[in-house]
Design an enzyme around this catalytic site. Structure first.
Site, short mmCIF file in Angstrom:
data_model
loop_
_atom_site.label_atom_id
_atom_site.label_comp_id
_atom_site.label_asym_id
_atom_site.label_seq_id
_atom_site.Cartn_x
_atom_site.Cartn_y
_atom_site.Cartn_z
NE ARG A 1 5.29 -7.43 6.40
CZ ARG A 1 4.05 -7.27 6.82
NH1 ARG A 1 3.69 -7.81 7.99
NH2 ARG A 1 3.19 -6.57 6.13
CB CYS B 1 -1.04 0.00 1.10
SG CYS B 1 -0.39 -0.22 2.75
CG ASP C 1 -5.94 -9.55 12.39
OD1 ASP C 1 -5.80 -8.68 11.50
OD2 ASP C 1 -5.09 -9.80 13.26
CD GLU D 1 -3.03 -10.92 10.63
OE1 GLU D 1 -2.51 -10.75 11.75
OE2 GLU D 1 -2.93 -10.12 9.69
CG ASN E 1 -4.92 -7.01 7.59
OD1 ASN E 1 -5.10 -6.47 6.50
ND2 ASN E 1 -3.75 -7.07 8.17
NE ARG F 1 1.07 -15.79 7.77
CZ ARG F 1 1.11 -14.79 8.66
NH1 ARG F 1 -0.01 -14.27 9.14
NH2 ARG F 1 2.27 -14.30 9.08
CD GLU G 1 -1.62 -3.64 1.06
OE1 GLU G 1 -0.45 -4.04 1.20
OE2 GLU G 1 -2.19 -2.87 1.85
CB CYS H 1 -4.90 -1.47 2.49
SG CYS H 1 -4.04 -1.36 4.05
NE ARG I 1 4.80 -15.29 12.58
CZ ARG I 1 4.01 -14.22 12.51
NH1 ARG I 1 4.48 -13.08 12.07
NH2 ARG I 1 2.77 -14.30 12.91
CD GLU J 1 7.67 -11.80 10.16
OE1 GLU J 1 7.71 -11.69 11.39
OE2 GLU J 1 6.73 -11.36 9.47
P1 ATP Z 1 1.33 -11.29 11.91
O1 ATP Z 1 0.65 -10.75 13.13
O2 ATP Z 1 0.95 -12.68 11.56
O3 ATP Z 1 2.80 -11.02 11.90
P2 ATP Z 1 0.94 -8.85 10.60
O4 ATP Z 1 -0.03 -8.19 11.50
O5 ATP Z 1 2.37 -8.50 10.68
O6 ATP Z 1 0.75 -10.43 10.70
P3 ATP Z 1 0.06 -7.39 8.36
O7 ATP Z 1 1.17 -6.42 8.37
O8 ATP Z 1 -1.25 -6.97 8.83
O9 ATP Z 1 0.45 -8.71 9.10
O10 ATP Z 1 0.00 -8.00 6.89
C1 ATP Z 1 -1.19 -8.48 6.31
C2 ATP Z 1 -1.10 -9.90 5.86
O11 ATP Z 1 0.17 -10.21 5.28
C3 ATP Z 1 -1.26 -10.91 6.96
O12 ATP Z 1 -2.61 -11.08 7.28
C4 ATP Z 1 -0.67 -12.13 6.33
O13 ATP Z 1 -1.60 -12.71 5.44
C5 ATP Z 1 0.48 -11.58 5.52
N1 ATP Z 1 1.76 -11.68 6.23
C6 ATP Z 1 2.29 -10.80 7.09
N2 ATP Z 1 3.49 -11.22 7.53
C7 ATP Z 1 3.73 -12.40 6.91
C8 ATP Z 1 4.81 -13.33 6.93
N3 ATP Z 1 5.90 -13.11 7.66
N4 ATP Z 1 4.72 -14.45 6.18
C9 ATP Z 1 3.64 -14.67 5.41
N5 ATP Z 1 2.59 -13.83 5.34
C10 ATP Z 1 2.62 -12.70 6.08
ZN ZN Z 2 -1.78 -1.85 3.53
MG MG Z 3 4.01 -9.32 11.65
#
Ligand code: ATP
Ligand code: ZN
Ligand code: MG
Length: 493
Positions: A328, A298, A407, A424, A427, A459, A347, A452, A339, A330
């Site tokens: 990311r 976004c 979520d 998750e 969202n 996932r 998106e 967004c 993850r 992680e």
């Molecule tokens: P989480 O709490 O699981 O870390 P987030 O709150 O960081 O998720 P958002 O930033 O809201 O996630 O991103 C939206 C979507 O992107 C999530 O709902 C998920 O589908 C996907 N997503 C986020 N982080 C990851 C990841 N590390 N691996 C795979 N998919 C991801």
């Molecule tokens: Zn966004």
């Molecule tokens: Mg996260």
């Protein structure tokens, strides 16, 4: 609030002839609001004027000083042909109260902080004029408040309110999809941390997920595809808040210092001789990052509208991107394909009036509900959670009741019973005016809102496989319409 400010004003020549107008000036200033502002003392030393100001409540000495400076400049310029060259902030002491007693020590740059119960004593010494003109001081006060607020907020359990849950579904198996797919050779971990290679059968499942999202959610609601850049400038994240919210989760991008092969010669020679990467030489050949890899799609979508006025007739803007992967860092949180450090999301971004957005939100939720219930037959739920833009930064933002994040979560039977954490999937967020303001996006008359929704394909895949297994024959017929036969995977000997 109490303000105690000592500063020095520098003039182009001696102030000795300006005692009289200065005496009058100070007297006048002290009459203006004697309850809240007072020039405690003043002193002339050649071309320097030292001032000691005291103020309270709404009159902030650092702001008032700039007004005094302007007046003095005009007065002494006219009468004594003196020119003001600058201000030095010698010693500034501010006392203010927090809402609650902080839980831990608070530190910020440029100031010493001492906190007794709720009262903060903030001390700034020996600073240049930019401190006054660039509004650093108010931001420093806000930062202390924000940190205190965040300490409390962190201690609280994450806001999580169940909105809806599906009926219970009997799982078809209890395995971890990542382990099963790895065992079959359908996915391969790597080549670097938190990344995966999807071989044809696994790729086909991911693609089926994307196809379902596009055909069953996005196209019926008239969302249109865009193709943003994968590189996000740091200046864009400065606007969205990601840079202060999650600087430790971003993968940064370095440009080469030069494209000139000659300048790379030593690096290449060392490489050829040693057959390993000469790290020291390499680090000199790449520049400090000015951008990072997409964290969420976004920000670049918002950036594309910055400064633009969108015609009311084009609203609501309904867009989606499926081409840019997200990265990311992680770290310890990595697990399986769900993850990861590089993932594939669709998106979607919506920009329109508040009513348009509330309508889109409902329609989106309906479509998602149909996908999870009628196509994938999942056991899943929806919950109201803390919006992502509030999670990390601990910013103090007025909550708009219609804004926020929902979520969508699915049960992973391999983790254990239904009390174990759910995954998750995606969202749906409405962020109100936050990004619209940050990127100065306008329309003719209405106030714009945006939001967004990020659909995580890894996932969706994990949730579906975790509940339905990996044998296509056992999948719900509604899903088999999208994928019933898996392509073959190479056999390894
Ligand atoms: P989480 O709490 O699981 O870390 P987030 O709150 O960081 O998720 P958002 O930033 O809201 O996630 O991103 C939206 C979507 O992107 C999530 O709902 C998920 O589908 C996907 N997503 C986020 N982080 C990851 C990841 N590390 N691996 C795979 N998919 C991801
Ligand atoms: Zn966004
Ligand atoms: Mg996260």
């Amino acid at each position: 609030m109490e303000f105690d400010l000592k500063c020095t004003l520098l003039f182009n020549k001696s102030l000795n002839d300006a005692r009289e107008p200065l005496t009058d000036f100070v007297q006048e200033a002290n009459k203006s609001n004697p309850e809240k502002f007072h020039i405690q003392s003043w002193l002339i030393e050649d071309n320097k004027l030292s001032l000691h100001l005291l103020s309270r409540d709404v009159i902030r000495a650092h702001v008032y000083l700039l007004q005094l400076k302007k007046k003095l400049d005009t007065l002494l310029g006219k009468k004594n042909h003196l020119g003001l060259r600058g201000i030095k902030l010698d010693d500034y002491h501010i006392l203010f109260d927090l809402d609650t007693i902080p839980l831990e020590e608070i530190k910020i740059p440029f100031a010493q902080i001492d906190i007794k119960k709720k009262t903060v004593s903030l001390r700034i010494q020996d600073k240049d004029e930019e401190f006054l003109t660039q509004n650093y001081i108010d931001r420093m006060i806000n930062l202390v408040r924000e940190k205190a607020h965040f300490q409390r907020y962190k201690g609280k359990k994450e806001d999580w309110k169940l909105l809806w849950e599906s009926s219970q579904k009997k799982p078809l198996w209890f395995k971890d999809p990542t382990e099963a797919l790895s065992h079959l050779g359908w996915i391969e971990q790597g080549p670097t941390k938190g990344k995966w290679f999807f071989r044809p059968p696994a790729a086909a499942i991911m693609c089926a997920m994307a196809q379902i999202a596009i055909e069953k959610v996005l196209q019926p609601l008239n969302f249109q595809e865009v193709i943003p850049s994968m590189h996000v400038p740091l200046t864009t994240w400065l606007k969205t808040g990601h840079l202060e919210g999650m600087p430790g989760e971003i993968y940064y991008i370095s440009e080469p210092v030069t494209r000139d092969v000659k300048k790379w010669e030593t690096f290449i020679d060392l490489l050829k001789i040693k057959k390993e990467i000469p790290i020291k030489e390499f680090s000199q050949m790449i520049s400090t990052p000015k951008a990072g890899i997409c964290y969420a799609q976004c920000p670049n979508i918002y950036w594309s509208f910055s400064g633009k006025t969108i015609a009311e007739s084009s609203l609501p803007l309904l867009l989606y991107d499926r081409s840019v992967p997200s990265a990311r860092y992680e770290s310890g949180g990595r697990h399986g394909i769900e993850r990861v450090d590089e993932f594939h999301r669709i998106e979607i971004v919506y920009i329109g009036t508040k009513n348009q957005l509330l309508d889109i939100k409902e329609k989106l939720i309906e479509k998602y509900r149909m996908v999870f219930n009628d196509i994938m037959d999942l056991e899943w739920r929806m919950a109201q959670v803390t919006p992502f833009y509030l999670q990390q930064a601990g910013q103090i933002i007025e909550e708009e009741p219609n804004a926020g994040t929902i979520d969508f979560e699915a049960w992973l039977p391999y983790r254990g019973d239904r009390d174990t954490p759910w995954l998750e999937l995606q969202n749906v967020s409405i962020v109100g005016e936050k990004y619209i303001r940050a990127f100065n996006i306008k329309t003719q008359k209405s106030i714009l809102w945006s939001g967004c929704s990020g659909i995580g394909l890894e996932r969706w895949t994990t949730a579906f496989l975790a509940q339905k297994g990996i044998d296509p024959k056992k999948w719900p017929p509604s899903f088999q319409k999208f994928l019933s036969d898996l392509p073959s995977s190479p056999e390894f000997l």
